[in-house]
Design a protein around this motif. Structure first.
Motif, short mmCIF file in Angstrom:
data_model
loop_
_atom_site.label_atom_id
_atom_site.label_comp_id
_atom_site.label_asym_id
_atom_site.label_seq_id
_atom_site.Cartn_x
_atom_site.Cartn_y
_atom_site.Cartn_z
N LEU A 100 0.90 -5.71 23.67
CA LEU A 100 2.10 -5.40 22.89
C LEU A 100 1.88 -4.10 22.11
O LEU A 100 2.73 -3.21 22.10
N ARG A 101 0.71 -4.01 21.49
CA ARG A 101 0.39 -2.80 20.71
C ARG A 101 0.43 -1.56 21.61
O ARG A 101 1.00 -0.54 21.24
N ASN A 102 -0.15 -1.69 22.83
CA ASN A 102 -0.14 -0.55 23.76
C ASN A 102 1.28 -0.16 24.17
O ASN A 102 1.54 0.98 24.54
N GLY A 103 2.19 -1.12 24.10
CA GLY A 103 3.59 -0.83 24.42
C GLY A 103 4.36 -0.35 23.19
O GLY A 103 5.56 -0.13 23.28
N GLY A 104 3.66 -0.28 22.05
CA GLY A 104 4.30 0.23 20.83
C GLY A 104 5.02 -0.86 20.04
O GLY A 104 5.91 -0.58 19.25
N ILE A 105 4.62 -2.11 20.25
CA ILE A 105 5.31 -3.22 19.56
C ILE A 105 4.32 -3.95 18.65
O ILE A 105 3.17 -4.18 19.02
N ASP A 106 4.77 -4.31 17.47
CA ASP A 106 3.92 -4.92 16.45
C ASP A 106 3.73 -6.41 16.75
O ASP A 106 4.67 -7.20 16.63
N PRO A 107 2.48 -6.82 17.12
CA PRO A 107 2.25 -8.22 17.50
C PRO A 107 2.27 -9.18 16.32
O PRO A 107 2.28 -10.40 16.53
N THR A 108 2.29 -8.66 15.09
CA THR A 108 2.39 -9.60 13.96
C THR A 108 3.84 -10.03 13.77
O THR A 108 4.12 -11.04 13.14
N GLU A 109 4.75 -9.26 14.36
CA GLU A 109 6.17 -9.57 14.21
C GLU A 109 6.75 -10.23 15.47
O GLU A 109 7.63 -11.07 15.41
N TRP A 110 6.24 -9.79 16.62
CA TRP A 110 6.81 -10.23 17.89
C TRP A 110 5.73 -10.86 18.77
O TRP A 110 4.56 -10.54 18.64
N ASN A 111 6.17 -11.73 19.69
CA ASN A 111 5.24 -12.16 20.74
C ASN A 111 6.00 -12.26 22.06
O ASN A 111 7.20 -11.98 22.10
#
Ligand code: DAH
Length: 340
Positions: free
Chosen positions: A294-305
């Motif tokens: 998710l992080r590599n895709g630019g998405i915050d894993p603490t907010e989204w899964n």
């Protein structure tokens, strides 16, 4: 008055010399024409004759007429035969012949299955997202948590253009591209497409094949959401009687990871020769998206899964139509293709 026999032999000579239909038509008119033909003219004075002579002349006139008609028909047949023989010699193709009827084609079975998968998932709100078949090393491996030297790279051995550029070994890199492009979750995409691996062709694998990848990124997604989605897809494609199961597995880009199985369509899960007595057939892998992906895709894993899956389209078509050799899909043998 002319003699019927003389007339006949004149006519037959002329007919024998004629080279064209038009000449025959002229001769026919000259001799057999109702008003001015030689035969009619010959009969014009018949009324003045004695009954006996009249009968004799009538009979020989009829004979002359029949002889000329027969000669015309025979010569016509001869000329037509000569024309066809010439045509056969001078023109290999007779453009006056009707051509063979054109067969009607239909969509290849793999395209049919791919479109069915797309239709089913689009009905759940997924969008089709496409990515390049020539991929960078970063998208194909690194971004999916498969770093250089990782033993898992061996499972995705591919064809390289350069150390950085290769034919993608799976559709998973499109997960990263989709997250980067769409940026804001919720994201629900599927990505069908061609993949490549350095495998020798055999009954169950080919160096080129197609996958359909799915990715959902949202808040609070669970393994249950994933399994329910995949169950819906499988039952829509194969029928309500099919069951699905997930087994623990390992992929660097999901945690936890699963293999995804469907009950065998031939024995209904009882076990038979085609499922090697297991009752289950493996369709592909799936799992909960790894936070680093998710992080590599630019998405915050603490907010989204998220969850994801990657299934082989040929494998899905084999399951649907009970095909036991993957190579059949690419051999272009109409006896096979026309069954679908
Ligand atoms: N990319 C994997 C392969 O080609 C399949 C796969 C497994 C895709 C798990 C996924 C996943 O998205 O979550 O073998």
């Amino acid at each position: 008055m002319s003699d019927p026999q003389v007339l006949t032999s004149q006519a037959l000579t002329a007919i024998g010399k004629a080279q064209k239909e038009e000449e025959l038509e002229r001769i026919e008119l000259d001799y057999l024409g109702r008003k001015s033909g030689h035969i009619s003219q010959m009969l014009s004075g018949i009324g003045k004759l004695q009954p006996v002579e009249r009968a004799a002349l009538g009979q020989s006139a009829n004979e002359a007429k029949r002889a000329i008609e027969a000669a015309l028909a025979a010569r016509r047949a001869e000329l037509e035969a000569v024309r066809l023989a010439d045509l056969a010699e001078t023109e290999a193709i007779d453009i006056t012949f009707p051509g063979p009827e054109l067969g009607r084609g239909h969509i290849h079975v793999l395209t049919q299955v791919r479109r069915q998968i797309e239709t089913v998932l689009e009905s759940l709100g997924y969008q089709v997202e496409l990515g390049p078949e020539v991929e960078t090393e970063w998208y194909n491996f690194e971004a999916l948590n498969i770093s250089a030297g990782h033993p898992a790279r061996e499972n995705w051995d591919s064809f390289y253009f350069s150390p950085e550029l290769l034919l993608r070994a799976h559709t998973s890199p499109v997960q990263i591209r989709a997250m980067q492009r769409l940026k804001e979750p919720p994201i629900y995409i599927i990505t069908p497409g061609r993949c490549y691996r350095r495998d020798a062709p055999e009954a169950t694998r080919l160096p080129y094949f197609a996958q359909v990848e799915g990715l959902a990124v949202d808040k609070g997604l669970t393994v249950g959401d994933m399994k329910g989605t995949l169950l819906f897809m499988i039952q829509s494609l194969y029928g309500r009687e099919r069951k699905v199961r997930v087994r623990p597995s390992y992929f660097p880009f999901t945690e936890p990871s699963f293999e995804f199985d469907v009950t065998c369509g031939i024995c209904g899960g009882m076990g038979c020769k085609s499922c090697r007595h297991k009752g289950w057939l493996e369709v592909g892998g799936c799992g909960m998206v790894h936070p680093q992906v998710l992080r590599n895709g630019g998405i915050d894993p603490t907010e989204w899964n998220g969850y994801a899956w990657g299934f082989g389209i040929e494998r899905m078509a084999m399951l649907k139509h009970d095909v036991d050799d993957i190579r059949l899909f690419y051999e272009s043998d109409l006896r096979f293709l026309e069954q679908f």
